[in-house]
Design a protein around this motif. Structure first.
Motif, PDB file in Angstrom:
ATOM      1  N   THR A 343       0.852  -1.189   0.000  1.00  0.00           N
ATOM      2  CA  THR A 343       0.000   0.000   0.000  1.00  0.00           C
ATOM      3  C   THR A 343       0.886   1.236   0.000  1.00  0.00           C
ATOM      4  OG1 THR A 343       0.043  -0.043   2.366  1.00  0.00           O
ATOM      5  CG2 THR A 343      -1.806  -1.155   1.307  1.00  0.00           C
ATOM      6  N   VAL A 344       0.264   2.402  -0.125  1.00  0.00           N
ATOM      7  CA  VAL A 344       1.068   3.623  -0.172  1.00  0.00           C
ATOM      8  C   VAL A 344       1.885   3.830   1.112  1.00  0.00           C
ATOM      9  CG1 VAL A 344       0.985   6.118  -0.381  1.00  0.00           C
ATOM     10  CG2 VAL A 344      -0.394   4.714  -1.874  1.00  0.00           C
ATOM     11  N   LEU A 347       4.767   1.584   0.897  1.00  0.00           N
ATOM     12  CA  LEU A 347       5.709   1.998  -0.136  1.00  0.00           C
ATOM     13  C   LEU A 347       6.689   3.042   0.409  1.00  0.00           C
ATOM     14  CD1 LEU A 347       6.017   1.230  -3.085  1.00  0.00           C
ATOM     15  CD2 LEU A 347       4.565   3.165  -3.692  1.00  0.00           C
ATOM     16  N   TRP A 348       6.139   4.059   1.072  1.00  0.00           N
ATOM     17  CA  TRP A 348       7.008   5.083   1.668  1.00  0.00           C
ATOM     18  C   TRP A 348       7.939   4.440   2.679  1.00  0.00           C
ATOM     19  CZ3 TRP A 348       7.612   9.740  -0.285  1.00  0.00           C
ATOM     20  CH2 TRP A 348       6.560  10.371  -0.955  1.00  0.00           C
ATOM     21  N   GLU A 415      -5.270   5.379  -3.595  1.00  0.00           N
ATOM     22  CA  GLU A 415      -4.021   4.598  -3.612  1.00  0.00           C
ATOM     23  C   GLU A 415      -3.212   4.840  -4.888  1.00  0.00           C
ATOM     24  OE1 GLU A 415      -2.545   1.655  -1.581  1.00  0.00           O
ATOM     25  OE2 GLU A 415      -3.220   3.232  -0.249  1.00  0.00           O
ATOM     26  N   LYS A 416      -3.919   4.882  -6.027  1.00  0.00           N
ATOM     27  CA  LYS A 416      -3.200   5.058  -7.287  1.00  0.00           C
ATOM     28  C   LYS A 416      -2.472   6.393  -7.309  1.00  0.00           C
ATOM     29  CE  LYS A 416      -5.150   2.126 -10.842  1.00  0.00           C
ATOM     30  NZ  LYS A 416      -6.612   1.889 -10.877  1.00  0.00           N
ATOM     31  N   LYS A 419       0.541   6.464  -5.161  1.00  0.00           N
ATOM     32  CA  LYS A 419       1.750   5.899  -5.771  1.00  0.00           C
ATOM     33  C   LYS A 419       2.317   6.849  -6.818  1.00  0.00           C
ATOM     34  CE  LYS A 419       0.529   1.238  -4.645  1.00  0.00           C
ATOM     35  NZ  LYS A 419      -0.119  -0.005  -4.992  1.00  0.00           N
ATOM     36  N   PHE A 422       4.293   9.214  -5.027  1.00  0.00           N
ATOM     37  CA  PHE A 422       5.498   8.640  -4.416  1.00  0.00           C
ATOM     38  C   PHE A 422       6.679   8.609  -5.381  1.00  0.00           C
ATOM     39  CE2 PHE A 422       8.140   4.840  -4.152  1.00  0.00           C
ATOM     40  CZ  PHE A 422       8.769   5.062  -2.951  1.00  0.00           C
ATOM     41  N   TRP A 423       6.454   8.087  -6.603  1.00  0.00           N
ATOM     42  CA  TRP A 423       7.602   7.822  -7.471  1.00  0.00           C
ATOM     43  C   TRP A 423       8.379   9.078  -7.840  1.00  0.00           C
ATOM     44  CZ3 TRP A 423       9.777   3.431  -7.192  1.00  0.00           C
ATOM     45  CH2 TRP A 423       9.013   2.284  -6.900  1.00  0.00           C
TER      46      TRP A 423
END
Lengths: 619, 209, 105
Positions: A343-344, A347-348, A415-416, A419, A422-423
């Motif tokens: 999940t986000v 991910l972090w 969520e999308k 992400k 995030f990237w």
């Protein structure tokens, strides 16, 4: 009496509610708004710095403005963005994680916020009143004591006021965690976030007084003719350096420790495993807190403390790598063999581990006192502390906000898009700061307005600036996500992550009294224990009964406003002593507010059992 | 619970520790002790600064010529005694004897006031007879800041205790105000603790040179 | 807890408080004596290498008395206050130590 907690509608009623609130969940939102705003301000300052450094001999901003920008970037990010956003997370999560209805001192919670807020506003007023502080966020004397204009005065008064707020917040969380835990919530059953908040609060309690004194001395020097830092009058600069770093080094652990705790909770939740080495994690947290007080002079290796002092502080500094290493390995072992959901927040967190570790390596290099003479005041240092602060704190704040967003607002961040945010941020971060290590090793000094062409610094700086733009894009996508999520407003359940700790056992957002009945805690990861061995719900520890709640109050706002006004008075009385009236007026407002607080009984009110059965306060 | 907190307590009743009988009281008790832990660091920073700058008197009188011990001795005795009188106040609070508690708190305030008066007199003498001022040297700045911070604590404590005494004069002791009195007395003792180090480190060690 | 009026327990605590008050008075007397000794050492102009450590020691002992008797740290339920106070003292000692040794000029 039963109307006392009825919902009032309308914008002004809502605004008044937030101005007077003592509810930790609403104060969390206030911290989020204010801290988020200052984070954006600090971010814009960072972008301006990077644009200035995009090419050699750039004339994008003037030298004086550049000094103000870099000073305010550091000061804003540490004191006005990172600290309040951490208080956001502590406010939303700590009382819920220990099964409390509120913090120990709801009134002080509100006071802490308003002091921070007015301190931050005061500091930023400097932009419009003749220029911001320009002596670096460390404000070393004599640069700071001789800086012309009022910039540094704003620094001193603003930080003094907001620092008082932080100290109050720290004491409040200490007492909350120690005294307000639900039955069965022993110390060794507390979630790691609560544990690290406890240790952080201890650090706040013992570190901030040194800053308070340092700022007072600076204020006396600049505004009232004292001579602490004036060598021609017998003063000494090094005193400021010591006081600042006795506060300043614990401060960086204050920033990162709560997020260590948060990462532990997130990793355990999204690996569906109990945290590996829980007690070792607790021990490591306490040890980091303890060692954090014995390393401050590693910021002063080149000041000339002598080889004995330098060696002692070098060794103590390197020792901190040990508990930190324990943590890194425990996180890895928790993930190992778990059923991981990317999940986000996860991910972090996963991105945090290598990023922060890189920062840690840089830290150990800097800890070698002899080598530090080479690194000192170069971009190597800049790279190091951005790796630990962005890679640790900012990644953590994004993770934590995404993780607890449903608990705060009852709706999930997409969520999308999470992400998608995030990237670019992740790659932008490494692009910006990794190359700065090499810029530093090549000899580029930090804080300089310009660098010269033909010294091999062009490409590094260009890459760094491009990376900064990517980080900005990531942040903007996060903001868009917030807006879209808020507009959509899809409601979620109380436990959208299938999580393990107590805060997820109640609805999202929780009713203002949190727990209708105080829960009984039967183990570490209290909710998970019930999911596995019970019926998935917490067992109440008490029969349904009246709930005692604190009253809202406008007094914290007034107390802080008084200090804000007095701040201007102290700053400007140098030019014209009639401004002292403003100082007297401001102090009078504050003292009068304190007086009112002391003589007026504040007994709170009760929510009656019958109303609870009807569902008072819940959506 | 809340209305009951305001019920007046009389001698012979329970509880014997009214300051910690409610959750609010327990929180105040603990929170205030933590605050004193932080204050320890605050005063340590001031003591450290003073010790680093105490010999930077430039052309002004050095500490051993400046300080006189008579006044400091009297001030010390007054403050130590005021610590004892506030112990008496808490003793009577534990016996739920409100009138006697107020009496001893009142005596504490009077002693505190006379301490503060003597301190102001002392500062006045330094400024007007010895030319030892806040701005005359780093020693002056450090001295007035350290001792002045303590004096400001005394003044704030006096305001606080007087406010408490006046506010509760007519309604007596209850579970709501007992923690407040208790915490105020802790604060007063702490002021005394700081003074013990001030008279030792600043005045006596200054005199020894 | 017992909010009722239990006369025997009240008597018990009354006596206990009185007993404690005796210790408080002894404490006070000791504090006064320590103070007198400190002032006496300075007025008597003993050697500074002797006087300074002794008066600092006396101050510490006096403060310990103040904390444990006047501020009731010898009572039950003062574990956490003691922990935090000593943590504060630890940071305080570090600070003062730094200020007297490594304020480089």
């Amino acid at each position: 009496m039963s109307t006392a907690y009825a919902q009032k509608n309308g914008f002004f009623a809502g605004l008044w509610d937030y101005l007077t609130t003592v509810d930790h969940k609403k104060i969390a939102i206030l911290y989020l708004i204010a801290g988020g705003f200052f984070f954006l301000v600090g971010g814009i300052e960072a972008m301006l710095i990077r644009i200035q450094l995009i090419q050699p001999d750039n004339e994008f901003v003037s030298a004086g403005l550049y000094n103000q920008l870099l000073t305010m970037h550091g000061t804003t990010m540490i004191f006005l963005a990172a600290m309040p956003l951490i208080f956001t997370l502590m406010n939303i999560a700590v009382p819920l994680q220990i099964g409390a209805r509120d913090v120990a001192f709801p009134f002080l919670n509100s006071l802490g916020f308003w002091l921070f807020f007015f301190g931050g506003v005061l500091l930023n007023c400097s932009w419009f009143m003749g220029g911001a502080p320009d002596a670096g966020w460390t404000a070393y004397a004599p640069l700071s004591t001789t800086s012309p204009g009022h910039g540094v005065d704003f620094y001193v008064m603003g930080l003094q006021i907001s620092g008082a707020g932080t100290l109050i917040g720290g004491i409040n969380f200490l007492v909350t965690i120690i005294n307000m835990r639900a039955p069965g919530m022993t110390y060794m059953r507390m979630p790691l976030f609560t544990w690290s908040s406890l240790v952080t609060s201890v650090l706040i309690l013992f570190a901030f007084p040194a800053l308070t004194v340092g700022l007072f001395l600076m204020m006396f020097d600049r505004l009232f003719g004292a001579n602490f830092f004036d060598p021609s009058m017998g003063g000494n600069h090094v005193i400021w350096e010591h006081l600042f770093w006795i506060f300043g080094h614990p401060e960086v652990y204050i920033l990162v420790l709560p997020l260590f705790g948060l990462f532990s909770d997130i990793i355990s939740t999204f690996s569906k495993k109990r945290l590996f080495g829980y007690s070792a994690m607790v021990f490591a947290t306490v040890l980091i807190g303890f060692l954090g007080f014995m390393v401050w002079a590693h910021h002063m290796f080149t000041t000339g403390l002598g080889p004995v002092a330098n060696s002692i502080f070098a060794i103590a500094t390197m020792a901190i790598a040990v508990p930190t290493g324990i943590k890194i390995f425990n996180w890895l072992f928790t993930m190992w063999g778990g059923s991981i959901r990317m999940t986000v927040p996860m991910l972090w967190t996963v991105a945090f581990i290598p990023s922060f570790t890189l920062g840690g390596f840089g830290g150990v290099m800097l800890a070698a006192a002899a080598a530090d003479y080479q690194y000192h005041d170069t971009y190597f240092v800049v790279a190091h502390f951005h790796y630990v602060i962005v890679g640790g704190v900012v990644f953590g704040l994004f993770a934590g906000l995404t993780y607890w967003w449903p608990k705060m607002f009852g709706t999930m961040l997409n969520e999308k898009m999470g992400k998608l945010a995030f990237w670019p941020f992740f790659f932008g971060f490494h692009l910006t700061f990794f190359i700065q290590h090499f810029l530093g090793l090549m000899g580029m000094p930090r804080r300089y307005w310009k660098f010269q062409p033909d010294q091999g610094l062009e490409i590094g700086n260009l890459v760094s600036t491009l990376g900064a733009f990517l980080m900005a894009i990531g942040t903007i996508i996060f903001l868009i996500n917030v807006v879209i999520t808020t507009i959509k407003g899809e409601k979620v359940s109380g436990d959208p992550w299938d999580a393990r700790t107590l805060e997820w056992s109640i609805p999202s957002p929780p009713p203002f009294y949190n727990f209708t009945q105080t829960p009984l805690v039967r183990g570490l990861d209290a909710l998970w224990v019930e999911k596995r061995h019970g019926n998935g719900k917490m067992t109440p520890a008490e029969p349904l009964g009246d709930i005692h709640m604190p009253n809202n109050s406008f007094i914290p706002f007034m107390m802080s406003l008084g200090l804000f006004i007095a701040g201007f008075g102290f700053i400007y009385q140098v030019d014209n002593s009639s401004y002292l009236i403003l100082a007297v007026l401001g102090m009078a407002i504050t003292l009068l507010s304190m007086f009112v607080r002391s003589v007026k009984d504040d007994l709170g009110y009760h929510i009656h059992k019958e109303d609870l059965e009807k569902g008072a306060g819940s959506e | 619970m809340s209305a009951e907190e305001l019920k007046q307590l009389k001698p012979g009743q329970s509880p014997h520790e009214p300051e910690k009988a409610t959750l609010e009281g327990k929180n105040k008790f603990l929170g205030f002790w933590f605050f004193l832990g932080g204050e320890t660091v605050l005063f340590a920073s001031l003591f450290g600064t003073y010790l680093a700058l105490k010999d930077s008197n430039l052309d002004g009188k050095p500490a051993e010529e400046l300080f006189g011990l008579e006044l400091v001795f009297i001030m010390t005795m007054i403050l130590l005694t005021s610590s004892l009188t506030s112990v008496y106040a808490i003793y009577h609070m534990k016996n739920l004897d409100f009138q006697k508690m107020q009496l001893w708190m009142g005596i504490t305030v009077l002693l505190g006031l006379s301490f503060l008066g003597l301190e102001i007199f002392e500062f006045y003498e330094y400024v007007h007879h010895d030319g030892h001022t806040f701005t005359s040297s780093a020693f002056g700045s450090a001295f007035y800041t350290l001792v002045g911070f303590h004096g400001a604590h005394v003044a704030f404590g006096l305001l606080w205790i007087v406010t408490l005494m006046v506010r509760n004069a007519r309604r007596g002791l209850n579970l709501y105000n007992a923690p407040k009195y208790y915490v105020a007395s802790l604060y007063w003792h702490f002021i005394d603790v700081v003074w013990v180090f001030i008279f030792t480190v600043v005045y006596l060690m200054g005199k020894v040179g | 807890m017992a909010r009722d009026t239990n006369s025997t327990s009240t008597e018990f605590y009354r006596k206990k408080n009185k007993e404690e008050m005796k210790y408080q008075l002894v404490t006070f007397a000791a504090m006064i004596v320590f103070t007198l000794v400190s002032f006496g050492l300075v007025i008597g102009e003993f050697h500074p290498m002797f006087t300074i450590p002794v008066i600092i020691l006396l101050a510490c002992v006096q403060v310990a008395f103040q904390l444990y008797y006047f501020m009731h740290m010898n009572h039950k339920g003062h574990g956490l206050p003691a922990l935090f106070l000593y943590s504060g003292v630890f940071v305080a000692i570090l600070t003062i130590l730094a200020m007297v040794t490594i304020v480089w000029w």
